[in-house]
Scaffold this active site. Structure first.
Site, mmCIF file in Angstrom:
data_model
loop_
_atom_site.group_PDB
_atom_site.id
_atom_site.type_symbol
_atom_site.label_atom_id
_atom_site.label_comp_id
_atom_site.label_asym_id
_atom_site.label_seq_id
_atom_site.Cartn_x
_atom_site.Cartn_y
_atom_site.Cartn_z
ATOM 1 N N GLU A 1 -5.787 -4.253 10.741
ATOM 2 C CA GLU A 1 -4.743 -3.249 10.952
ATOM 3 C C GLU A 1 -5.033 -2.456 12.220
ATOM 4 O O GLU A 1 -5.793 -1.470 12.176
ATOM 5 C CB GLU A 1 -4.685 -2.282 9.769
ATOM 6 C CG GLU A 1 -4.336 -2.921 8.467
ATOM 7 C CD GLU A 1 -3.649 -1.937 7.521
ATOM 8 O OE1 GLU A 1 -2.532 -2.222 7.110
ATOM 9 O OE2 GLU A 1 -4.249 -0.892 7.226
ATOM 10 N N ASN B 1 0.867 -1.173 0.000
ATOM 11 C CA ASN B 1 0.000 0.000 0.000
ATOM 12 C C ASN B 1 0.905 1.225 0.000
ATOM 13 O O ASN B 1 1.409 1.614 1.047
ATOM 14 C CB ASN B 1 -0.895 -0.043 1.252
ATOM 15 C CG ASN B 1 -1.748 1.206 1.393
ATOM 16 O OD1 ASN B 1 -1.870 1.990 0.455
ATOM 17 N ND2 ASN B 1 -2.333 1.402 2.573
ATOM 18 N N LYS C 1 0.171 4.227 -0.411
ATOM 19 C CA LYS C 1 -0.508 5.440 0.065
ATOM 20 C C LYS C 1 -0.241 6.584 -0.926
ATOM 21 O O LYS C 1 -0.184 6.313 -2.122
ATOM 22 C CB LYS C 1 -0.049 5.760 1.491
ATOM 23 C CG LYS C 1 -0.180 4.530 2.405
ATOM 24 C CD LYS C 1 0.005 4.805 3.854
ATOM 25 C CE LYS C 1 -0.197 3.524 4.646
ATOM 26 N NZ LYS C 1 -0.109 3.704 6.082
ATOM 27 N N GLY D 1 2.569 2.520 10.841
ATOM 28 C CA GLY D 1 3.562 3.560 10.543
ATOM 29 C C GLY D 1 4.727 3.642 11.509
ATOM 30 O O GLY D 1 5.361 4.689 11.620
ATOM 31 N N HIS E 1 -9.590 1.749 4.528
ATOM 32 C CA HIS E 1 -8.345 1.926 5.284
ATOM 33 C C HIS E 1 -8.573 2.972 6.378
ATOM 34 O O HIS E 1 -9.317 3.932 6.189
ATOM 35 C CB HIS E 1 -7.226 2.368 4.326
ATOM 36 C CG HIS E 1 -5.882 2.335 4.976
ATOM 37 N ND1 HIS E 1 -5.449 3.323 5.827
ATOM 38 C CD2 HIS E 1 -4.893 1.407 4.930
ATOM 39 C CE1 HIS E 1 -4.241 3.002 6.275
ATOM 40 N NE2 HIS E 1 -3.881 1.848 5.747
ATOM 41 N N SER F 1 3.139 -1.749 10.651
ATOM 42 C CA SER F 1 4.590 -1.868 10.890
ATOM 43 C C SER F 1 5.131 -3.258 10.566
ATOM 44 O O SER F 1 6.029 -3.750 11.252
ATOM 45 C CB SER F 1 4.942 -1.459 12.321
ATOM 46 O OG SER F 1 4.519 -0.131 12.555
ATOM 47 N N GLU G 1 -6.889 5.348 7.334
ATOM 48 C CA GLU G 1 -6.575 6.738 6.950
ATOM 49 C C GLU G 1 -7.721 7.354 6.155
ATOM 50 O O GLU G 1 -7.931 8.568 6.197
ATOM 51 C CB GLU G 1 -5.255 6.762 6.163
ATOM 52 C CG GLU G 1 -4.077 6.537 7.107
ATOM 53 C CD GLU G 1 -2.859 5.891 6.454
ATOM 54 O OE1 GLU G 1 -2.792 5.823 5.212
ATOM 55 O OE2 GLU G 1 -1.973 5.443 7.211
HETATM 56 P P1 PGA Z 1 2.588 0.603 7.756
HETATM 57 O O1 PGA Z 1 1.139 0.843 7.146
HETATM 58 O O2 PGA Z 1 3.122 -0.671 7.169
HETATM 59 O O3 PGA Z 1 3.360 1.813 7.334
HETATM 60 O O4 PGA Z 1 2.423 0.502 9.242
HETATM 61 C C1 PGA Z 1 0.248 -0.207 6.940
HETATM 62 C C2 PGA Z 1 -1.035 0.354 6.377
HETATM 63 O O5 PGA Z 1 -1.452 1.434 6.817
HETATM 64 O O6 PGA Z 1 -1.648 -0.244 5.468
#
Ligand code: PGA
Length: 254
Positions: free
Chosen positions: A166, A8, A10, A172, A96, A214, A98
């Site tokens: 998640e 992903n 983003k 992150g 997601h 992460s 976000e």
């Molecule tokens: P990350 O994000 O691997 O940077 O923690 C995962 C995600 O938000 O899909």
């Protein structure tokens, strides 16, 4: 079932050239995959070029980070499942955290999920709690979020459903801050139980469960092996082709 490792990206990277370099780097490893599927979800603006790079690579797929719940019309800024498919996409990430933080509701996620499944996209629905409290309120939250996000799906389209768990608090960060595999395992079982309650055991047990938050090269193998999940949803570390390739190899070697 093949492991599924989703990148992903983003809202990254900043240029088409960088996107091309990252994907070319990942492809070098992806061409060797047999037991693992790699899915790259770039911003839409890099879709066409990514499709060309992916070409006929057997275990490398293109996915979208979002979709609308209709195929055409006056919906400024939106992209439809039909457009995604016609542009070579076979996966879509929905709900997601976000996007939910920007105002996407369970109701919107449910409409998108049911329509993308109907359109034949492999549909990755993200769920996850903000905090893990001692009283277990997060379990209630997860159950409600799952039920609400999936409430419009017809049973016959379930085969393309994928759940990405998640936990928002783990997104992150560094590899060491991911959720411990034993906790992931417990939550994956819980999610399967909820899916069985909604759709019946036979229908629900086939849905792959992914972990995201992460995930990196230090923990990828262990999470898949001991976390009871079928793959990973990888954010920031998927922008580094060397790291993401190592994660693909870890999955392949299990
Ligand atoms: P990350 O994000 O691997 O940077 O923690 C995962 C995600 O938000 O899909």
């Amino acid at each position: 079932m093949k492991k599924i490792i989703i990148a992903n990206w983003k809202m990254n990277p900043a240029s088409a050239k960088e996107a091309e370099n990252i994907l070319n780097g990942i492809k070098k490893t992806a061409v060797k995959l047999k037991k693992t599927q790699a899915v790259i979800c770039p911003p839409f603006i890099y879709f066409e070029n990514s499709r060309k790079i992916i070409g006929e690579t057997a275990n490398l797929f293109l996915g979208a980070q979002n979709s609308f719940w209709q195929n055409e019309g006056a919906f400024t800024g939106e992209t439809s499942p039909e457009m995604i498919k016609n542009s070579g996409g076979s996966y879509v990430i929905l709900g997601h955290s976000e996007r939910r933080a920007l105002g996407e509701t369970d109701e919107m996620v449910a409409r998108k999920t049911s329509f993308c499944l109907k359109m034949g996209l492999k549909t990755v629905v993200c769920v996850g709690e903000k905090v893990r409290d001692e009283q277990g309120d997060y379990l209630v939250f997860l159950r409600d979020e799952l039920r609400a996000s999936l409430n419009k799906i017809q049973k016959k389209f379930l085969k393309n459903l994928i759940i990405a768990y998640e936990p928002i608090w783990a997104i992150g960060k560094k590899d060491a801050d991911a959720m411990p595999p034993s906790d992931i395992h417990g939550t994956a079982i819980y999610i399967k139980k909820i899916l069985s309650e909604i759709y019946g055991r036979e229908n629900a047990s086939s849905a792959p469960i992914l972990y995201g938050g992460s995930a990196g090269k230090e923990n990828a193998g262990e999470i898949i092996k001991n976390g009871g999940v079928d793959g990973l949803l990888v954010g920031h570390q998927s922008l580094n082709p060397e790291i993401f390739s190592e994660m693909l190899i870890s999955a392949e070697n299990i």
